[in-house]
Design an enzyme around this catalytic site. Structure first.
Site, PDB file in Angstrom:
ATOM      1  N   LYS A  50       0.833  -1.175   0.030  1.00 48.71           N
ATOM      2  CA  LYS A  50      -0.011  -0.091   0.008  1.00 48.71           C
ATOM      3  C   LYS A  50       0.825   1.190  -0.059  1.00 48.71           C
ATOM      4  O   LYS A  50       0.692   2.226  -0.889  1.00 48.71           O
ATOM      5  CB  LYS A  50      -0.781  -0.112   1.206  1.00 48.71           C
ATOM      6  CG  LYS A  50      -2.095  -1.003   1.153  1.00 48.71           C
ATOM      7  CD  LYS A  50      -2.753  -0.941   2.398  1.00 48.71           C
ATOM      8  CE  LYS A  50      -4.124  -1.957   2.463  1.00 48.71           C
ATOM      9  NZ  LYS A  50      -4.896  -1.672   1.275  1.00 48.71           N
ATOM     10  N   ASP A 102       1.687  -5.355  18.167  1.00 53.54           N
ATOM     11  CA  ASP A 102       3.176  -4.738  17.361  1.00 53.54           C
ATOM     12  C   ASP A 102       3.834  -6.119  17.176  1.00 53.54           C
ATOM     13  O   ASP A 102       5.143  -5.833  16.783  1.00 53.54           O
ATOM     14  CB  ASP A 102       3.824  -3.786  18.462  1.00 53.54           C
ATOM     15  CG  ASP A 102       4.429  -4.537  19.528  1.00 53.54           C
ATOM     16  OD1 ASP A 102       3.752  -5.422  20.034  1.00 53.54           O
ATOM     17  OD2 ASP A 102       5.368  -3.876  20.090  1.00 53.54           O
ATOM     18  N   LYS A 142       7.477  11.843  23.726  1.00 53.80           N
ATOM     19  CA  LYS A 142       7.431  11.055  24.970  1.00 53.80           C
ATOM     20  C   LYS A 142       8.496  12.017  25.995  1.00 53.80           C
ATOM     21  O   LYS A 142       9.177  13.058  25.200  1.00 53.80           O
ATOM     22  CB  LYS A 142       8.114   9.793  24.750  1.00 53.80           C
ATOM     23  CG  LYS A 142       7.004   8.983  24.239  1.00 53.80           C
ATOM     24  CD  LYS A 142       7.692   7.570  24.036  1.00 53.80           C
ATOM     25  CE  LYS A 142       7.801   6.744  25.273  1.00 53.80           C
ATOM     26  NZ  LYS A 142       7.808   5.230  25.053  1.00 53.80           N
ATOM     27  N   GLU A 143       8.459  11.897  27.096  1.00 47.18           N
ATOM     28  CA  GLU A 143       9.303  12.743  28.105  1.00 47.18           C
ATOM     29  C   GLU A 143      10.848  13.051  27.546  1.00 47.18           C
ATOM     30  O   GLU A 143      11.560  13.802  27.668  1.00 47.18           O
ATOM     31  CB  GLU A 143       9.035  12.114  29.329  1.00 47.18           C
ATOM     32  CG  GLU A 143       8.903  13.381  30.384  1.00 47.18           C
ATOM     33  CD  GLU A 143       8.768  12.873  31.783  1.00 47.18           C
ATOM     34  OE1 GLU A 143       9.649  13.200  32.836  1.00 47.18           O
ATOM     35  OE2 GLU A 143       7.904  12.022  31.901  1.00 47.18           O
ATOM     36  N   HIS A 150       2.408   6.535  15.694  1.00 43.08           N
ATOM     37  CA  HIS A 150       2.299   5.064  15.573  1.00 43.08           C
ATOM     38  C   HIS A 150       0.774   4.928  15.398  1.00 43.08           C
ATOM     39  O   HIS A 150      -0.202   5.482  16.054  1.00 43.08           O
ATOM     40  CB  HIS A 150       2.546   4.584  17.002  1.00 43.08           C
ATOM     41  CG  HIS A 150       3.835   4.581  17.419  1.00 43.08           C
ATOM     42  ND1 HIS A 150       4.436   3.891  18.524  1.00 43.08           N
ATOM     43  CD2 HIS A 150       5.152   5.100  16.868  1.00 43.08           C
ATOM     44  CE1 HIS A 150       5.673   4.047  18.755  1.00 43.08           C
ATOM     45  NE2 HIS A 150       6.114   5.060  17.748  1.00 43.08           N
ATOM     46  N   GLU A 169       1.381  -2.749  13.535  1.00 42.85           N
ATOM     47  CA  GLU A 169       1.749  -1.416  14.029  1.00 42.85           C
ATOM     48  C   GLU A 169       2.643  -0.579  12.869  1.00 42.85           C
ATOM     49  O   GLU A 169       3.629  -1.173  12.401  1.00 42.85           O
ATOM     50  CB  GLU A 169       2.506  -1.528  15.297  1.00 42.85           C
ATOM     51  CG  GLU A 169       3.339  -0.196  15.724  1.00 42.85           C
ATOM     52  CD  GLU A 169       4.136  -0.178  16.944  1.00 42.85           C
ATOM     53  OE1 GLU A 169       3.702   0.174  18.074  1.00 42.85           O
ATOM     54  OE2 GLU A 169       5.268  -0.470  16.576  1.00 42.85           O
ATOM     55  N   HIS A 185      18.025   4.476  20.861  1.00 40.30           N
ATOM     56  CA  HIS A 185      17.840   3.045  21.034  1.00 40.30           C
ATOM     57  C   HIS A 185      19.499   2.180  21.281  1.00 40.30           C
ATOM     58  O   HIS A 185      19.290   1.639  22.379  1.00 40.30           O
ATOM     59  CB  HIS A 185      17.079   2.582  19.688  1.00 40.30           C
ATOM     60  CG  HIS A 185      16.582   1.291  20.113  1.00 40.30           C
ATOM     61  ND1 HIS A 185      17.350  -0.037  19.805  1.00 40.30           N
ATOM     62  CD2 HIS A 185      15.395   0.634  20.752  1.00 40.30           C
ATOM     63  CE1 HIS A 185      16.809  -1.164  20.202  1.00 40.30           C
ATOM     64  NE2 HIS A 185      15.604  -0.749  20.547  1.00 40.30           N
TER      65      HIS A 185
HETATM   66  P1  0O2 Z   1      10.627  -3.449  19.373  1.00 36.72           P
HETATM   67  O1  0O2 Z   1      10.096  -4.977  18.926  1.00 36.72           O
HETATM   68  O2  0O2 Z   1      12.142  -3.660  19.708  1.00 36.72           O
HETATM   69  O3  0O2 Z   1      10.488  -2.689  18.259  1.00 36.72           O
HETATM   70  P2  0O2 Z   1       1.881  -0.856  23.974  1.00 36.72           P
HETATM   71  O4  0O2 Z   1       2.243  -1.414  22.855  1.00 36.72           O
HETATM   72  O5  0O2 Z   1       0.699   0.324  23.961  1.00 36.72           O
HETATM   73  O6  0O2 Z   1       1.503  -1.465  25.205  1.00 36.72           O
HETATM   74  P3  0O2 Z   1       4.458   0.164  24.098  1.00 36.72           P
HETATM   75  O7  0O2 Z   1       4.854  -1.298  23.389  1.00 36.72           O
HETATM   76  O8  0O2 Z   1       5.513   0.958  24.931  1.00 36.72           O
HETATM   77  O9  0O2 Z   1       3.160  -0.216  24.702  1.00 36.72           O
HETATM   78  O10 0O2 Z   1       4.216   1.107  22.728  1.00 36.72           O
HETATM   79  P4  0O2 Z   1       4.743   2.366  22.295  1.00 36.72           P
HETATM   80  O11 0O2 Z   1       4.949   3.479  23.123  1.00 36.72           O
HETATM   81  O12 0O2 Z   1       3.860   2.637  21.120  1.00 36.72           O
HETATM   82  O13 0O2 Z   1       6.102   2.095  21.801  1.00 36.72           O
HETATM   83  C1  0O2 Z   1       6.536   1.073  20.958  1.00 36.72           C
HETATM   84  C2  0O2 Z   1       7.573   1.109  19.956  1.00 36.72           C
HETATM   85  O14 0O2 Z   1       7.947   2.611  19.826  1.00 36.72           O
HETATM   86  C3  0O2 Z   1       8.820   0.469  20.477  1.00 36.72           C
HETATM   87  O15 0O2 Z   1       8.956  -0.691  20.167  1.00 36.72           O
HETATM   88  C4  0O2 Z   1      10.074   1.315  19.946  1.00 36.72           C
HETATM   89  O16 0O2 Z   1      10.235   0.735  18.438  1.00 36.72           O
HETATM   90  C5  0O2 Z   1       9.224   2.716  19.709  1.00 36.72           C
HETATM   91  N1  0O2 Z   1       9.714   3.604  21.017  1.00 36.72           N
HETATM   92  C6  0O2 Z   1       8.888   3.922  21.971  1.00 36.72           C
HETATM   93  N2  0O2 Z   1       9.556   4.675  22.681  1.00 36.72           N
HETATM   94  C7  0O2 Z   1      10.915   5.037  22.168  1.00 36.72           C
HETATM   95  C8  0O2 Z   1      11.784   5.757  22.858  1.00 36.72           C
HETATM   96  O17 0O2 Z   1      11.709   6.130  23.857  1.00 36.72           O
HETATM   97  N3  0O2 Z   1      12.994   5.628  22.073  1.00 36.72           N
HETATM   98  C9  0O2 Z   1      12.934   4.779  20.852  1.00 36.72           C
HETATM   99  N4  0O2 Z   1      14.219   4.814  20.318  1.00 36.72           N
HETATM  100  N5  0O2 Z   1      11.936   3.861  20.405  1.00 36.72           N
HETATM  101  C10 0O2 Z   1      10.778   4.052  21.038  1.00 36.72           C
HETATM  102  P5  0O2 Z   1       9.611  -1.781  21.435  1.00 36.72           P
HETATM  103  O18 0O2 Z   1       8.650  -1.976  22.409  1.00 36.72           O
HETATM  104  O19 0O2 Z   1      10.991  -1.377  21.516  1.00 36.72           O
HETATM  105  O20 0O2 Z   1       9.640  -3.011  20.530  1.00 36.72           O
END
Ligand code: 0O2
Length: 229
Positions: A50, A102, A142-143, A150, A169, A185
């Site tokens: 898409k 996700d 975010k803070e 997303h 996601e 990250h």
């Molecule tokens: P992966 O598999 O390493 O990519 P929820 O799903 O709503 O219960 P979650 O998972 O905290 O809660 O959702 P959110 O806040 O939408 O964040 C999900 C993804 O966003 C993360 O995946 C990261 O890819 C990215 N992300 C969120 N916050 C940050 C941050 O502060 N810094 C960076 N670099 N990336 C962030 P995961 O969980 O790491 O999984």
């Protein structure tokens, strides 16, 4: 009935570690989990196509590509396990499918902030897409300074004998947001660092996020100015 060859191989390899029942239980989980992960891969393909179509059509009309690059991934088994634990959920495929949105993830890296919202709107207008959840970390970072849009969407995939609705996601970022998030990250996301170093780096990273937001704004304004001309 003859056992499938793979089952016999597993039994031979792990005979002295696990008993037959454990291996059978394990196998009962493996086949359906492979099937579920394959469905998530199909959903990624659907959504990616898409966006490739949208990018192609936009470039025809406007002579530039709104998408810089597309990345995709299936959540790793370790990450799935950690999230189930964090959410106090059982280790079952049903729990994964019902609660973790996700497992299939796409990241759409855009040239400009406006492109993010344009592409998100175009996706959501498609009649086979259902929006499940939207988190706008661009309007409300975010803070720590993290910015991205997303979307959790549901998309149908058409298999040989059935249609299945899958959750995906989609993260939208500009190149500057991606630059910041990927370095942040690497530097500290999810790592257990001493509180001293966390304190020292948090503020600097947040200032870098502000700089990257400023850069995005400047680039957007320059583009708008050129387009007005
Ligand atoms: P992966 O598999 O390493 O990519 P929820 O799903 O709503 O219960 P979650 O998972 O905290 O809660 O959702 P959110 O806040 O939408 O964040 C999900 C993804 O966003 C993360 O995946 C990261 O890819 C990215 N992300 C969120 N916050 C940050 C941050 O502060 N810094 C960076 N670099 N990336 C962030 P995961 O969980 O790491 O999984």
């Amino acid at each position: 009935m003859r056992e499938p060859e793979s089952s016999q191989i597993l039994k031979d390899r792990f005979a002295d570690i696990f008993d037959d029942r454990s291996i059978e239980t394990f196998q009962k989980f493996i086949a359906p989990s492979k099937d579920l992960m394959s469905c998530y891969r199909c959903a990624i393909m659907e959504i990616e196509t898409k966006f490739r179509v949208l990018d192609e059509r936009f470039s025809l009309a406007h002579d530039r590509n709104p998408i810089d690059n597309i990345q995709s991934r299936l959540k790793s088994p370790e990450s799935i396990r950690d999230k189930l634990l964090r959410k106090n959920l059982p280790f079952t495929l049903e729990a994964i499918e019902k609660n973790l949105f996700d497992i299939a993830g796409l990241r759409i890296v855009c040239s400009f902030v406006d492109d993010i919202y344009m592409l998100a709107d175009c996706l959501l207008q498609q009649d086979d897409i259902t929006l499940i959840k939207r988190k706008d970390y661009i309007q409300k970072p975010k803070e720590n300074g993290y910015r991205s849009l997303h979307l959790i969407v549901e998309v149908p995939i058409f298999l040989q004998d059935q249609k299945k609705l899958m959750k995906v996601e989609v993260q939208f970022r500009t190149i500057a947001m991606e630059f910041w998030a990927s370095l942040e990250h690497q530097l500290r996301y999810k790592k257990s660092l001493s509180s001293d170093i966390v304190e020292k780096t948090t503020e600097r990273l947040s200032r870098c996020a502000d700089l990257s937001a400023h850069l995005d704004m400047q680039m957007q304004e320059i583009k708008d100015m050129i387009e007005r001309e």
